[in-house]
Design an enzyme around this catalytic site. Structure first.
Site: not given
Lengths: 176, 502, 502, 176
Positions: C115, C202, C237, C294
């Protein structure tokens, strides 16, 4: 367990033996290792040993529909449907002798495939008929369906007339 | 429009119910005795009985159906196709009862329903027709008179029922000698199918393609044509495989055929959904054949290539909406689509009907596949009605993609307990001429040579696998008789067939 | 490419098998012990065992899978999603074994799989990212250090696994006090899910939408973006409903987001299929969130609005073909599509997983409906894997049409014997805010208020009908115990759940 | 035949009587004429008399899935699924008395819903808990699932520890 299995024009001899988790199926002398799982009352997932390799990995998804005669099935394989007759070893042989059964050759009783109306009778008693020659026309499901002779022969008797309504399985005429 | 009665059964009734659902409109199904547990009854909001199983006593009874529509408080009626879909009396009866008939006006049905009047309408619109008789030949007309007319037209010719459709009451006549027999057969079929034995003659176009143009017309003067459908793959004059677009139709030809079709429809002030059928000659000239004043069985392929829901638009037009579709995009295929009509017929026994109980059903899924079906596992296919149980549609970027998906879908499709035409379609899709698009309306009859024997050509490898699978099935089957090891009574009729056609 | 091994299971393995069928390519399935009779095994040409049911011992075993690929003579491997799909070692192992990995290069997976590195790549491409830590925080980092970093970023903030995906190892942290607990939970989840406990922080964008851009890149330097997907409807999520296009994205915004996405992909020389996820702020500014290297679960909605088969293109790209798609049309939706992820979870019991045997299955059919499923009647939903059993997709002219068709499809959909999220989707589709497009990523949590109680609000009329139907069922049921009146052993686990959550 | 049927929060009394080809189903004192056809072992097509009209025409396509306890079903109606318990008349009354059954109020034994691993135990013996308060977290199907208290009470005993693997149905703790 050994079976005689008629499919297409040939009768195959097939024997099945359980070997632990798998089955050994011998067909025409060649033995295949088969890992079989029943996925429903009438469907199986088969993993079959394909010629070269040793492991049973060829995936065959087979489904079955019972036919009226015990031991007769439609077998469904990848969009194909094959009519199969499974019998105890030796059965077909005996049947042949007394001239009955799937591969016999006795007189052909032409039966009504379904309830319907006789539209036309194309032969009369005494006529000689060729294989696949039209014998009688039955109307059902909005279509006229012609019943044909299975093989050459002579019409022994006609048991229905034009316009007559018939039930499924009613004998229409006999060819010998 | 709050509630729509669907005056039909089976897969098309289900199709219409789904369109109503998608629009939040209530649905009223009607059913005959043998259809009490049919899928269209199960999926509708309401279901009303309309009588015995024979069509004449139920689905064709105008009074009963109008009566149910009133009692149920329906404000509109969708006829589907077949049964009363092209019956002007039914359309008029709906109008008289204050019900909206989701289809063209009774007048349009009457006009275009008569093959001979329709030919006149086409000629008036400047569209050429196949040379033939302009006047119907009633069943009183003597063989001699018919032979005389035939002489003028020339052989080979087609003998067709004036009230005809779906290939019923239709015969090809190669020479004068065959005419009387064909005439008798056509008249008897026409009489039983449409209650009208009148026929007419048409010159036989050699090796034609059957190309048709879907149309929508609203009540504000707009008529829009759609990209063509290729319907040449027929058996006994019954379409079995359709695709869109057609390999034989160039953009220019498409323009000409679609404007010709639209011209005919405008000429008769046509509204709602209709289809104009053409014969496309090898030399690229095309002839008006007939107009179907209803939805077509093959409408889904047009839906998949244009993205338009035709049944939904039938309803919107019927309630007075304007056609807001973009005319240009309707002529621009966004994909290639193909349909196979799955019939309860045994392709290996001369396509003998195969009614009965569906013991098992596996419907194909995944991308580019649509199945419009009236069948379900455990359901019955009755003997009284058309044997089509489902329409399988696939689509893709191009024809090859659509065909590949159809092969995949057919391989996944299992209808157990009855015989169906699924194997027949596998065979068609693997035919070199079909793959190359080299075919005309005689394709199947030529390939089959009158009987289905070619179909039995199955590789021994598959026979071995079937034998192996059957042996394992019997060997591992639980001892107790399972539900589908015991044949349901209805299966016995197969015994008769098997023996009769052995 | 003659034969492809699918290194996955369930519905996505089936999806890939169908794409291979459509291209005439052979398929090799792999299966764990509990998956011997799974649908992907039944539909593949070959099926090879790869070990016990636990993923670590089968579907995550790189060596076993490479070994099967070699033995079976496969020349390529499709990883699907989940399991090894984003594992650079697997991609590398395939390459080393001379197998074509149908996906991006190991280098691209490594780069975008981190990430923090991905954020750098986005910044380099001139795309703004959500403010946060640029360096991973290993599971050795002390709570104090993490708290210090958190202070700089500011609360509320998101705690995410560096190796994360699918919402695993992700926690929202409202205040410093909650950080240590959240940290512990996120690390343990991340460790068990990805074998890596590293996390990063974040800033939390308030009320954002989750918008993502599908990309295809070939080996000839072409990268093409597709019309966006709206994925804001999430639970824990995890996306549960996706649609395309998004009501929140104007044509202009679409241009900017798609070019930003393409820029990031080009910047890292990305090939094959990938998706860039953005957070879309209420004010219309968007931030790079992460790249999924993907195929995505929600890829079908893009297929339905653009007509492109993404899996087929993955294969074509992998075998070296040039991307010949029209860039413009990929940004022009031809329809509106929506997807509901059908999970084996009980929405009325806190979405508790509901594995077990599927006693009965009725899949919706008809126009505008696609079901990508790994389930079949009689099949088992094992406890070892992700509980998603099917993806239900509908599409139509516009959003309302697509939603209506989804309501219809959900009403037809029956999965009996296990509990599924089907009723949950009916509830979402009837929500006024959802219908109006008023939602952000917090939609479901806000509506559910932490528990599924609202879902149980079923009208008494339906309870009456259920009681009536059950009474009739019991009254008319054949005396003998029928197969599904006797609960299969696996059903007993529900007893526990029922009691635990009564 | 009369049944007590628990669905939602209410127990309804439903009686069914065959009247020729149809059934008369009385629910909460109101009688409905029902034309019922079984379309499979576990699905029925019902045509139900809707309030106003006399004819049974409201089409209800109902399917059923057996639950572990005999008489318990999930009933599927147009995409809805409702948990239903069918009992002989009077049963629920008795159950109430001895404090067991669906609507009882005895101690709550919290069982593992499926095989899995105990990730966290959130309470200890003696803790008082509120309805829907989290008790223990089980990991299965790649998700952590929190088991909650059904109602207010006190934790009598905790029978598992963190990290422990449990089988389906294992008693994890008891709340009284």
């Amino acid at each position: 367990m050994t079976y005689e299995i008629a499919v297409g024009d040939r009768i195959r001899t097939v024997s099945v033996v359980r070997k632990g988790a798998v089955l050994h199926v011998t067909l025409d002398g060649q033995t295949h290792v088969v890992d079989a799982r029943r996925v429903s009352e009438s469907a199986m997932s088969l993993l079959v040993q394909n010629g070269k390799g040793e492991a049973p990995v060829q995936s065959i998804d087979a489904a079955f529909a019972a036919r009226p005669t015990a031991g007769d099935f439609d077998v469904y394989l990848a969009g194909r449907s094959l009519a199969v007759q499974v019998r105890q070893a030796g059965t077909f042989g005996r049947q042949k002798k007394d001239g009955a059964g799937a591969h016999g050759s006795g007189p052909q009783r032409v039966l009504a495939p379904m309830p319907g109306k006789i539209v036309r009778v194309l032969v009369k008693a005494g006529d000689t008929v060729k294989a696949r020659q039209g014998l009688v026309v039955v109307e059902a499901m909005k279509m006229e369906n012609e019943l044909r002779a299975a093989r050459d022969g002579r019409v022994r008797e006609v048991q229905v007339g034009e316009g007559q309504s018939v039930d499924a399985g009613a004998v229409l005429l006999v060819v010998e | 429009m709050k509630k729509i009665l669907i005056a039909n059964r089976g897969e098309i009734a289900v199709r219409v119910i789904r369109a109503c659902r998608d629009m939040g409109i209530g649905t009223v199904a009607v059913y005959s005795e043998c259809d009490r547990a049919a899928l269209h009854v199960r999926l509708a909001d309401e279901a009303w009985p309309v009588g015995p199983s024979a069509p004449r006593e139920s689905y064709l009874c105008i009074d009963k159906i109008i009566d149910v529509a009133k009692q149920s408080g329906a404000d509109a009626v969708h006829p589907g196709y077949g049964f009363l879909a092209e019956n002007e009396d039914f359309a008029a009866a709906c109008r008289d009862a204050g019900l909206i008939f989701i289809g063209p006006s009774p007048e349009a049905i009457t006009l275009m329903g008569s093959k001979t009047a329709a030919r006149q309408a086409a000629i008036k619109a400047g569209v050429s027709v196949v040379p033939g008789t302009d006047e119907p030949l009633s069943d009183q007309t003597s063989d001699a008179d018919v032979l005389a007319v035939a002489e003028r037209i020339g052989y080979p010719l087609m003998l067709k029922a004036v009230a005809g459709g779906g290939g019923k009451g239709m015969r090809m006549v190669a020479a004068p000698a065959d005419l009387p027999g064909a005439l008798r057969a056509a008249r008897s079929e026409a009489l039983s199918a449409f209650g009208d034995g009148a026929v007419y003659l048409e010159r036989r176009i050699m090796a034609p393609r059957h190309i048709e143009i879907q149309l929508l017309g609203d009540h504000h003067g707009t008529v829009l044509p759609f990209v063509e459908r290729e319907c040449s793959i027929q058996r006994r004059h019954q379409k079995v495989v359709e695709e869109s677009p057609s390999l034989a139709v160039s953009t220019d030809l498409r323009r000409r055929m679609t404007s010709a079709a639209a011209a005919v429809a405008r000429g008769v002030g046509y509204t709602n959904a209709g289809t104009i059928e053409f014969l496309l000659d090898a030399d690229g000239s095309f002839y008006f054949l007939e107009m179907n004043t209803r939805l077509q069985v093959e409408h889904p392929i047009t839906e998949m290539v244009t993205g338009v829901d035709l049944v939904q638009w039938q309803i919107r037009i019927a309630r007075g909406e304007k056609l807001t579709l973009d005319a240009e995009s309707l002529l621009t295929p966004k994909a290639h689509a193909i349909e196979c009509r799955i019939y309860a017929e045994d392709p290996e026994n001369g396509f003998m009907p195969s009614p009965g109980r569906i013991q098992g059903l596996r419907v194909p899924q995944g991308p580019g596949v649509r199945d419009d079906s009236g069948a379900y596992e455990g359901g019955e296919v009755p003997i009284f009605y058309d044997p089509m149980i489902s329409k399988l549609i696939t689509w893709g970027d191009d024809r090859d993609h659509a065909l590949q998906r159809m092969r995949r879908a057919l391989a996944e499709y299992e209808v157990r307990g009855i015989r169906t035409t699924i194997p027949f379609f596998k065979w068609i899709l693997d035919d070199e001429d079909f793959k190359a698009g080299r075919f005309d309306t005689s394709f199947i009859d030529r390939k089959l040579g009158g009987n289905g024997s070619q179909l039995q050509a199955i590789e021994p490898a598959h026979e071995d696998l079937a034998a192996l699978a059957a042996a394992v099935h019997v060997f591992t089957r639980p001892a107790r008789r399972t539900s589908d090891a015991t044949p349901p009574p209805s299966r016995w009729k197969d015994a008769g067939r098997a023996e009769a056609l052995r």
